[in-house]
Design an enzyme around this catalytic site. Sequence first.
Site, mmCIF file in Angstrom:
data_model
loop_
_atom_site.group_PDB
_atom_site.id
_atom_site.type_symbol
_atom_site.label_atom_id
_atom_site.label_comp_id
_atom_site.label_asym_id
_atom_site.label_seq_id
_atom_site.Cartn_x
_atom_site.Cartn_y
_atom_site.Cartn_z
ATOM 1 N N TYR A 79 0.650 14.176 0.569
ATOM 2 C CA TYR A 79 0.052 14.849 1.638
ATOM 3 C C TYR A 79 0.271 16.275 1.759
ATOM 4 C CZ TYR A 79 0.259 9.976 3.006
ATOM 5 O OH TYR A 79 0.195 8.602 3.015
ATOM 6 N N GLY B 170 1.826 5.011 -0.670
ATOM 7 C CA GLY B 170 1.347 6.274 -1.118
ATOM 8 C C GLY B 170 2.438 7.292 -1.509
ATOM 9 N N ARG B 171 3.082 7.699 -0.460
ATOM 10 C CA ARG B 171 4.164 8.746 -0.454
ATOM 11 C C ARG B 171 5.182 8.418 -1.849
ATOM 12 N NH1 ARG B 171 5.387 12.250 3.450
ATOM 13 N NH2 ARG B 171 4.538 10.634 4.936
ATOM 14 N N ARG C 18 2.274 20.105 5.719
ATOM 15 C CA ARG C 18 3.255 19.355 6.212
ATOM 16 C C ARG C 18 4.271 20.204 7.206
ATOM 17 N NH1 ARG C 18 6.583 16.932 3.911
ATOM 18 N NH2 ARG C 18 6.545 14.875 5.231
ATOM 19 N N GLU D 229 0.922 -1.133 0.044
ATOM 20 C CA GLU D 229 0.161 -0.108 0.118
ATOM 21 C C GLU D 229 0.744 1.269 0.030
ATOM 22 O OE1 GLU D 229 -1.725 -0.598 3.914
ATOM 23 O OE2 GLU D 229 -2.697 -2.323 3.121
ATOM 24 N N CYS E 169 -3.063 33.939 8.783
ATOM 25 C CA CYS E 169 -2.893 34.500 10.184
ATOM 26 C C CYS E 169 -2.699 33.452 11.214
ATOM 27 C CB CYS E 169 -4.077 35.505 10.514
ATOM 28 S SG CYS E 169 -4.427 36.979 9.282
ATOM 29 N N GLU E 170 -1.534 33.065 11.394
ATOM 30 C CA GLU E 170 -1.208 31.949 12.120
ATOM 31 C C GLU E 170 0.372 31.921 12.212
ATOM 32 O OE1 GLU E 170 -2.716 29.609 14.132
ATOM 33 O OE2 GLU E 170 -4.622 29.831 13.222
HETATM 34 C C1 LIG Z 1 -1.220 6.063 5.159
HETATM 35 C C2 LIG Z 1 -1.139 4.729 4.798
HETATM 36 C C3 LIG Z 1 -0.415 4.013 3.868
HETATM 37 C C4 LIG Z 1 0.626 4.718 2.818
HETATM 38 O O1 LIG Z 1 1.647 5.478 3.583
HETATM 39 P P1 LIG Z 1 2.714 6.014 2.863
HETATM 40 O O2 LIG Z 1 3.680 6.393 3.915
HETATM 41 O O3 LIG Z 1 2.238 7.161 2.100
HETATM 42 O O4 LIG Z 1 3.198 4.949 1.961
HETATM 43 C C5 LIG Z 1 -0.801 2.543 3.671
HETATM 44 N N1 LIG Z 1 -1.517 1.925 4.391
HETATM 45 C C6 LIG Z 1 -2.187 2.503 5.395
HETATM 46 C C7 LIG Z 1 -3.197 1.598 6.054
HETATM 47 C C8 LIG Z 1 -2.182 3.902 5.486
HETATM 48 O O5 LIG Z 1 -2.851 4.207 6.479
#
Ligand SMILES: *Cc1c(COP(=O)(O)O)cnc(C)c1O
Length: 436
Positions: A390, A293-294, A330, A291, A362-363
Site C-alpha cells: 500500500y 496482501g499486506r 499511509r 486473499e 505543499c500540504e
Molecule cells: C484489500 C483486500 C485484501 C487484502 O487485504 P490485506 O490486509 O492486504 O491482507 C483481501 N481481500 C479483499 C477483498 C480486499 O479488498
Amino acid sequence: MTQTTDHTTPSSLPGQPFIAYQGHALFVEEVSLQALATQYGTPLFVYSKAAMLSALAAYQRGFEGRQAQICYAMKANSTLGVLQVFANAGCGFDIVSGGELERVLAAGGDARKVIFSGVGKTPAEMRQALKAGIGCFNVESEAELDVLSEQALGLHMVAPISIRVNPNVDPKTHPYISTGLKDNKFGVAHEDALRIYRHAASLKGLKVVGIDCHIGSQITDSRPYLDAMDRMLDLVAAIEAAGIAIEHIDFGGGLGINYNNDEPPAADALWALLLAKLDERGYGERKIMIEPGRSLIGNAGVCVTEVLYTKPGEEKNFCIIDAAMNDLPRPSLYQAFHAIVPLNTADRGRTTQTYDVVGPICESGDWIGRERALAVAPGDCLAVLSAGAYCMSMASNYNTRGRAAEVLVDGGKVNLIRQRESVKDQMRNELQALGG
Ligand SMILES: *Cc1c(COP(=O)(O)O)cnc(C)c1O
C-alpha cells in the site's frame, strides 16, 4: 560501497529478517542500500525476494496437507516484477479491477487462479474476466448477481461465483481499513445471505462455487478470525441445507504485520487455530481460499530516501526528505506509523535530535514520521521500513512528482523492476487546450 571495519553480526530489524545492518550499513539480503541509492537515485523502493517467499512459506506451511489456494491480494503491490515472484511460487491473485487482471496475465499468472473482488465491477470488466476464464467472482451485492448472470449468458458462459458475506465481527483496526462490520459498503449482510444465495442459484448465468468474507486489514489478533469462521460455517450449513453446494470457503486477507511493536500471529500459527476449528466443526476437507496482501509484501520492502534539509524550529525540528505522501501515502491517509532508520549508523559527528520527517509536497498532511530521534545531516539516506504494501500501489503524481523506481533484490542480485517515472511519462496523455 563503503566497507566497514566493524564485523559485528548482522542485526536485523524487528519483523524484517532480510533487512539487517552489517556493521554500520543497512543491507537488503546481500546488497547495501547505500549502493542502490547511489546507483538508482532516491526515492527508491527496494524489495527482498527472500522476504516475500518467506512470508508466503508461512502460509504454505500452515496449509500443508490441505486443499488450499493462496490468492495474493495484488492491490497491496501490483508491480509486475512483484506479481511474477508470487505467480512463479504458485500463487493465484485476488483482483479488484480489469486493470489488475491485465497485470496478472502480463506477469504470467494463471487466470484460473484469479478471484475478482470489489463492490463496483462494471459489465465490461465482468466480460473481460469471463473471457479470461477466472476462477471465481466474489459478488458483493444482490444487484451485481443479476448483472453478472446477464453478462455471462450474453457470452454463452456460466460465471463461477461466491458471495461476500459480512460476518459483522469487529477486527479492532482503523475505521478506514475495517470492512467486516454492518455499516460499511462491502459484502452482503449475514442475515440476508441465505436469501441471496437462493437468488444466485436461480440465475442461469451463475454457478455457486463458494462463500467468502474479508473482515478488515492490519488485524493483529486471532480472535476476530475465529469469530468470523464460526459465523461463516453457520451460514455454510444453512446454505447447504437449502441444497446449494459450497465447494470452497474464502477467508479473505487482513493479517497484520509488525510496523511498530505490533504482534500479529504468524500465518501458520493463525491457520493452525482456524484449521482446528474447521476440523472440529466437520469442514476440514473443504477447499480453503485466502486473499493475503499486506502480510505477503509489507515487510519485504523499504523506501530509501535522501535528507534534503534539516530545519530547526521553535516548536519542532523538521527533517525534509525527498520521499513524500505521493510515494508513501499511509501516514497522511491513516496516520500510519512507518519506522525510519539511517542507512549508515557510523558515528559521523551528527547530533541526535527529534524531528518531524516530512516530504516536499505543499500540504501540511505531507508527513512520513512524527517526533523521530535521528542523527542526520543533508545528503544522508534513510530507509522507511515496512513500505512494501500500500505504498507504490497507492502512489500518485501529486505536485508533478514522478513515481519512484523499484528494485527487487535476490541474494546478491539486483533487478530493476520499475524505472523512475519521468515528467514526459506523466504528460504523455495530455493534449493541448483548444485555442490555448
Ligand atoms: C484489500 C483486500 C485484501 C487484502 O487485504 P490485506 O490486509 O492486504 O491482507 C483481501 N481481500 C479483499 C477483498 C480486499 O479488498
